[in-house]
Design an enzyme around this catalytic site. Structure first.
Site, mmCIF file in Angstrom:
data_model
loop_
_atom_site.group_PDB
_atom_site.id
_atom_site.type_symbol
_atom_site.label_atom_id
_atom_site.label_comp_id
_atom_site.label_asym_id
_atom_site.label_seq_id
_atom_site.Cartn_x
_atom_site.Cartn_y
_atom_site.Cartn_z
ATOM 1 N N LYS A 74 -8.356 -19.617 -11.160
ATOM 2 C CA LYS A 74 -8.039 -18.429 -10.353
ATOM 3 C C LYS A 74 -8.426 -17.160 -11.116
ATOM 4 O O LYS A 74 -8.140 -17.036 -12.314
ATOM 5 C CB LYS A 74 -6.545 -18.418 -10.003
ATOM 6 N N SER A 149 -1.760 -16.563 -2.113
ATOM 7 C CA SER A 149 -2.912 -15.812 -2.554
ATOM 8 C C SER A 149 -3.956 -16.657 -3.290
ATOM 9 O O SER A 149 -5.087 -16.210 -3.458
ATOM 10 C CB SER A 149 -2.453 -14.688 -3.485
ATOM 11 N N SER A 173 2.378 -18.552 -3.552
ATOM 12 C CA SER A 173 0.908 -18.539 -3.553
ATOM 13 C C SER A 173 0.209 -19.791 -4.079
ATOM 14 O O SER A 173 -1.014 -19.855 -4.041
ATOM 15 C CB SER A 173 0.415 -17.344 -4.356
HETATM 16 N N1 GLN Z 1 2.718 -13.960 0.017
HETATM 17 C C1 GLN Z 1 3.541 -13.411 -1.027
HETATM 18 C C2 GLN Z 1 3.153 -11.968 -1.274
HETATM 19 O O1 GLN Z 1 2.303 -11.501 -0.625
HETATM 20 C C3 GLN Z 1 3.432 -14.224 -2.269
HETATM 21 C C4 GLN Z 1 2.191 -13.996 -3.035
HETATM 22 C C5 GLN Z 1 2.168 -14.764 -4.318
HETATM 23 O O2 GLN Z 1 2.878 -15.750 -4.496
HETATM 24 N N2 GLN Z 1 1.354 -14.300 -5.240
HETATM 25 O O3 GLN Z 1 3.709 -11.312 -2.100
#
Ligand code: GLN
Length: 496
Positions: A74, A149, A173
């Protein structure tokens, strides 16, 4: 081949790491134009890493279980040999001077880093649509999101562009993209994997973890990069829970499983609930004792998270000031430093990141701090207590991973609240800091898209979630005709 099997084959000299790496690079060049999982691929560097492993083997060195196995990384982890952008324009072209601990441990394990994967900008989002460099596509249906994400990582693994990938989970995410792409994804116990060199979003929540096509592969990757790190002040100084052993053990006889009442009902797709209920029946048939459990504070988790995460983000992202990193706009000798900062941040950050910085700055401002940030932290304590009370009576908790299957690209892009709802089931675990795993639960009868089931375990009992996940996987392989779900994916070599 699974990553576990590929590692064995490389160690035994049946397959060279160079051949395996080349096969994955070929798949990337064939399909990534359509999937857009990668922001950066370095073929030569990957092949050089593979060659080094093959040479070590030829010299008689004993190799670790993942040596020579390719991995997609990532783009939120720093890498000295590749750019690191967190999918933001503000970091475009930035090449870090040091490796994240997770990166260093992948290298120490002899893994071959194929490249850096796409994501929502600074990991803020649930669909990868917030990337500054274009959306990634779900290999099960390219008109749909791959989750977020860590959507580049899930898309890469589901499209067979990599056997395994890294992700980070701040509010879901890793688990969400794994669920909507038919994969396994783990959020380790907070502090169980190092945040050093992980570009910070919300420091009290951010947790690196693995994404894989099966439970054992996820466990092997989890073990490879986790464990105490003196460079991370919140790193847990305890042994890594025995996740690999648990993935191999794969039994649930006598285990007490709690179904969380609050994580189902309105807003959930019927097909998701059908697959989830079927999973619960499978657990019962495997000898688990299933009971319903109530965690009343979970209904407030989403609201608390969307105060805490933006608050921490507004503070963490202050470092992107046009002076030290990446982009600098308007520095023509006539403007003040403040004007350059302001122009740079206006141009460098995308709309979701700006929204979060504004929300967070507001929630932390004097006069509002107690009402917003302070109350959210109190809610966090209540959620932790719900978990503790539940784990007095059950060994693990289960729920769907996401309320719906992968939604069409664009559907929620203009509706942040609808986007935030994707996090409904995953957020309680982040706020409490315990461990959770998402495993495939089959395809939804509504739309034939993957559904994930989430297994939540107490702090530092990550292995328990793996044990349950592996038992489900084994049972599923029987009911799904002796094959894993991912082999039904359109990009699977088995599917042709
Ligand atoms: N969807 C959540 C957010 O937008 C979690 C994102 C994540 O886990 N990085 O904050």
């Amino acid at each position: 081949m699974t990553a576990a099997r590929l590692g064995e084959a490389i160690s035994a000299g049946e397959v060279s790491s160079v051949d395996a790496t080349r096969a994955y690079l070929d798949q990337i060049s064939r399909v990534d134009g359509e999937i857009n999982a990668f922001l950066h691929v370095d073929e030569d560097a990957a092949l050089a890493q593979a060659r080094a492993v093959d040479e070590r083997r030829a010299a008689g060195e004993e190799l670790g279980p993942l040596a020579g196995v390719p991995v997609a990384h990532k783009d939120v982890f720093t890498t000295t040999d590749m750019p690191t952008t967190a999918a933001s324009k503000i970091l475009e072209g930035w090449q870090p001077p040091y490796d994240a601990t997770v990166t260093a441990r992948l290298r120490a394990a002899g893994m071959v880093i194929l490249g850096k994967t796409n994501m929502d900008e600074f990991a803020m989002g649930s669909s990868t649509e917030n990337s500054a460099f274009g959306v990634s596509h779900n290999p099960w249906d390219v008109s749909r999101i791959p989750g977020g994400s860590s959507g580049g990582s899930s898309a890469a693994v589901a499209a067979f562009e990599a056997p395994v990938a890294t992700g980070t989970d701040t509010g879901g995410s890793i688990r969400q993209p794994a669920a909507v792409c038919g994969l396994v994804g783990a959020k380790p116990t907070y502090g169980g994997s190092s945040r050093y060199g992980l570009i910070a979003f919300a420091s009290s929540l951010d947790t690196p973890g693995p994404i894989a096509r099966n439970v054992l592969d996820a466990a092997l990757l989890h073990e490879a990069f986790s464990g105490h790190d003196p460079r991370d002040a919140t790193s847990v100084d305890a042994p890594v829970p025995p996740v690999v052993e648990a993935a191999r053990r794969a039994d649930v006889a006598g285990l007490r499983v709690g179904v969380v009442r609050e994580l189902s009902g309105e807003g959930y797709h019927p097909g998701v609930l059908a697959r989830f209920n079927e999973t619960v029946e499978t657990l019962e048939s495997l000898g688990a004792k299933v009971v319903e459990v109530s965690c009343p504070s979970f209904t407030t988790a989403l609201s608390a998270y969307y105060l805490i995460a933006p608050s921490e983000c507004s503070s963490n992202l202050a470092r992107f000031d046009a002076m030290r990193y990446g982009l600098r706009v308007g520095d023509d000798g006539t403007r003040s430093a403040e004007e350059v900062m302001s122009l740079t941040r206006a141009e460098g950050f995308g709309p979701e990141v700006k929204r979060r910085i504004m929300l967070g700055t507001y929630a932390l401002s004097s006069g509002y701090y107690d009402a917003y940030y302070g109350s959210a932290q109190q809610v966090r304590t209540l959620i932790k207590r719900d978990f503790e009370a539940a784990f007095e009576n059950v060994d693990v908790l289960v729920s769907p991973t996401t309320p719906t299957t992968a939604f069409p690209i664009g559907e929620r892009a203009d509706d942040p609240m609808a986007m935030y709802l994707a996090d409904l089931c995953t957020i309680p675990t982040n706020l409490a800091g315990n461990a959770a795993l998402s495993v495939p639960a089959g395809l939804s009868p509504d739309d034939n898209l993957p559904v994930g089931v989430q297994i939540m375990a107490p702090v530092l009992a990550d292995d328990r979630a793996y044990r349950v996940g592996a038992a489900l996987e084994a049972a599923r392989n029987d009911t799904w005709g002796g094959t894993d779900l991912i082999s039904k994916s359109p990009y699977s070599p088995q599917a042709g």
